[in-house]
Design an enzyme around this catalytic site. Structure first.
Site, short mmCIF file in Angstrom:
data_model
loop_
_atom_site.label_atom_id
_atom_site.label_comp_id
_atom_site.label_asym_id
_atom_site.label_seq_id
_atom_site.Cartn_x
_atom_site.Cartn_y
_atom_site.Cartn_z
CE LYS A 35 38.32 98.06 118.43
NZ LYS A 35 38.68 98.94 119.55
CB CYS A 90 54.38 103.51 124.00
SG CYS A 90 54.80 104.86 122.90
CD GLU A 129 55.56 101.83 115.94
OE1 GLU A 129 56.13 102.08 117.01
OE2 GLU A 129 56.15 101.82 114.85
CD GLU A 157 53.63 99.22 128.09
OE1 GLU A 157 52.90 98.31 127.68
OE2 GLU A 157 54.02 100.16 127.37
P1 NAD Z 1 45.52 97.08 123.82
O1 NAD Z 1 46.48 96.20 123.11
O2 NAD Z 1 44.75 96.50 124.94
O3 NAD Z 1 44.43 97.66 122.81
C1 NAD Z 1 44.78 98.42 121.67
C2 NAD Z 1 43.67 98.31 120.65
O4 NAD Z 1 43.56 96.95 120.22
C3 NAD Z 1 42.29 98.69 121.15
O5 NAD Z 1 41.61 99.40 120.12
C4 NAD Z 1 41.63 97.35 121.40
O6 NAD Z 1 40.23 97.37 121.31
C5 NAD Z 1 42.21 96.52 120.28
N1 NAD Z 1 42.22 95.08 120.52
C6 NAD Z 1 42.06 94.42 121.68
N2 NAD Z 1 42.15 93.08 121.48
C7 NAD Z 1 42.35 92.91 120.16
C8 NAD Z 1 42.55 91.76 119.33
N3 NAD Z 1 42.55 90.53 119.82
N4 NAD Z 1 42.77 91.95 118.01
C9 NAD Z 1 42.80 93.20 117.49
N5 NAD Z 1 42.62 94.31 118.22
C10 NAD Z 1 42.39 94.18 119.54
O7 NAD Z 1 46.36 98.35 124.26
P2 NAD Z 1 45.87 99.55 125.17
O8 NAD Z 1 45.77 99.05 126.57
O9 NAD Z 1 44.69 100.21 124.54
O10 NAD Z 1 47.08 100.58 125.03
C11 NAD Z 1 48.19 100.54 125.82
C12 NAD Z 1 49.33 99.84 125.11
O11 NAD Z 1 49.64 100.50 123.88
C13 NAD Z 1 50.60 99.85 125.90
O12 NAD Z 1 51.19 98.58 125.85
C14 NAD Z 1 51.47 100.87 125.17
O13 NAD Z 1 52.85 100.69 125.33
C15 NAD Z 1 51.05 100.65 123.77
N6 NAD Z 1 51.41 101.81 122.95
C16 NAD Z 1 52.49 101.69 122.10
C17 NAD Z 1 52.89 102.79 121.34
C18 NAD Z 1 54.06 102.68 120.40
O14 NAD Z 1 54.21 103.55 119.56
N7 NAD Z 1 54.88 101.66 120.48
C19 NAD Z 1 52.21 104.00 121.44
C20 NAD Z 1 51.12 104.08 122.32
C21 NAD Z 1 50.74 102.97 123.07
#
Ligand code: NAD
Length: 502
Positions: free
Chosen positions: A201, A309, A275, A406
């Protein structure tokens, strides 16, 4: 600060052909199918141009994708594929990505906003490398034999015990928008290596490279149903996280969403890898080589417009070099050229969306209102709603939101420190524990500090160094589990103990 917004278009035939068919579909059981939800649009965040419309998976498609993954998992084709053949398939996927690297980088840049240089020479090759690295592991998923000391076997009998490692089953892989193709590869490569099947997804703002990767994996010989791709909003991820047919969720994204997934996954006690977010500290000691530290610290926060991240968003600078570091970072910030990522002269693209730029601006405005000094940037660039100037702040207090949450934008706060202990305490004053860096010429101090910082990765005289062989995971609220390296396979394998009385 200059914003270059020259008209740009993809040069590769592949990217042009992919975008010429703008109504994208879902990949289920090897076929591209329509979703039952309302189609939604994907835009170029730099120009606002419409790139494609995407299918929104509904409950029926979520069920169909999970069923297809289950059938493929249990079917002879995938189950019966030898480890060597699975390894060769992963290698072919790596080669296919490399052969299409220009095209994939152009699509990524158009969809996400990052500079072509970052996509073409950083993230797309890194995605290929994930498949190449795990290709070699498919033939090396070993168990152990165990000499036992069990005392109660019948006379004349022996106990023979061994372990084997088996795929966990159907994996839901949910990824964010900051590095879409690389994040997808970091899930797919180890999951396939282990023999799992996947429902991927992608994030709603950046689904295009995942869809193109789906086409390329089929071209490389991936059997139907082994990888299924569902586009859509958060509800699609939520449905997968709650689905009784999914054995495991591997998620990269925000800590808030990670928490929701933990709750949703409780029904059938899915295995989870999370992650999550970070608020990574950077400590620059007085003896640091500033000719390395300045560009390194600047890159650690401004790379990919801070949408990383591990972005080094809290910098702690020893008092004697504090002014020099602040001035140097402000100069680096002003030097960066903003514009459309496909423009070769551009260093930084836009943020992924106007919504994200608003979020970033709100943190900066709130800080400024509470007395934080804006030394560089601090505002949108040009007329486009998505560009944000690289920003350097001083005078932030530890309790401010911009120091605790963040931001996920090109914003760094610099704070002076007097003693190493104070820098360590400040670095650890966070609910996150993803990464950190220490800059110093003193090796003993460097390793002492690395030992005291509570985070999954600590870099010494560098920031944001990643590779598939380097384990990567979050402590505290930055996540559960490790990705990459040999440990990364543990996410996708169960261990079975067989104990035979011979
Ligand atoms: P997000 O959590 O908003 O969304 C991530 C994914 O989850 C998307 O595909 C989204 O559609 C899906 N999603 C949304 N609500 C959901 C739910 N209730 N259940 C399941 N899936 C759901 O994150 P984002 O804004 O897309 O990305 C940024 C975040 O990702 C930042 O917090 C960043 O730190 C983190 N990130 C972490 C790493 C790591 O390795 N630790 C790497 C890259 C990004």
């Amino acid at each position: 600060m200059t914003l270059h917004l020259r008209p740009t278009a993809p040069k590769t035939e592949g990217a042009r052909a992919f975008l010429a068919a703008p109504d994208k579909r879902l990949l289920i059981d090897g076929a591209w199918v329509e979703g039952s939800g309302d189609r939604f649009e994907s835009h170029d965040p730099a120009s606002g141009a419409l790139l494609a419309t995407l299918a929104e998976a509904g409950a029926a498609e979520v069920d169909a994708a999970v069923d297809a993954a289950r059938r493929a998992f249990e079917g002879d084709l995938w189950r019966g594929m030898t480890p060597s053949a699975r390894g060769r398939l992963l290698w072919r996927i790596a080669e296919t990505i490399e052969a299409h690297a220009d095209e994939l980088a152009e699509i990524e840049t158009l969809d996400q906003g990052k500079s072509f240089r970052t996509a073409r020479f950083g993230e797309i090759p890194a995605a290929a490398e994930q498949f190449r690295y795990y290709a070699g592991f498919a033939t090396k998923l070993l168990g152990t034999t165990i000499p036992t000391s069990i005392g109660y076997q019948p006379p004349g009998k022996k106990v023979f015990a061994y372990t084997s490692r088996e795929p966990v089953g159907v994996v839901a892989a949910i990824v964010p928008w900051n590095s879409p193709m690389l994040m997808a590869a970091m899930k797919l490569a180890p999951a396939l290596c282990a023999g799992c099947t996947v429902v991927l997804k992608p994030a709603e703002d950046t689904s295009l490279t995942a869809l193109r990767l789906g086409e390329l994996m089929i071209e490389a010989g991936l059997p139907a149903g082994v990888v299924n791709i569902l586009t859509g909003h958060g509800a699609v991820g939520a449905a997968l996280a709650a689905h009784g047919g999914v054995d495991k969720v591997t998620f990269t994204g925000s800590t808030a969403t990670g928490r929701r997934i933990v709750v949703a996954a409780a029904g059938n006690l899915k295995k989870l890898t999370l992650e999550l977010g970070g608020k990574s500290p950077v400590i620059v000691r007085a003896d640091a080589d500033l000719s390395l530290a300045l560009p390194g610290v600047a890159r650690g926060i401004f790379h990919n417009a801070g949408q990383v991240c591990v972005a080094g968003s809290r910098v702690y600078a020893a008092r004697p070099i504090y002014e020099a570091l602040v001035d140097g970072l402000a100069r680096e910030a002003a030097r960066l050229r903003l514009g459309h990522g496909l423009d070769p002269e551009v260093d930084l693209g836009p943020l992924v969306s106007a919504r994200q730029a608003e979020r970033v601006d709100a943190y900066v405005a709130e800080g400024a209102g509470a007395g934080v000094e804006i030394v560089a940037g601090g505002k949108r660039a040009g007329d486009a709603a998505t560009f944000y100037e690289p920003t350097v702040l001083t005078g932030a207090r530890p309790d401010m939101r911009l120091m605790r949450e963040e931001i996920f934008g090109p914003v760094v706060a610099v704070t002076p420190f007097e003693e190493d202990e104070a820098a360590i305490a400040a670095a650890n004053d966070t609910r996150y524990g993803l990464a950190a860096s220490v800059w110093t010429r003193d090796l003993s101090a460097a390793h002492r500090m690395a030992g005291s910082i509570r985070a999954g990765t600590v870099w010494i005289n560098g920031h944001s160094y990643f590779s598939p062989e380097l384990p990567k995971g979050g402590w505290k609220e930055s996540g559960w589990g490790i990705e990459n390296g040999a440990n990364g396979l543990d996410n996708y394998l169960e261990s079975k103990t067989v104990c035979a009385i011979l």
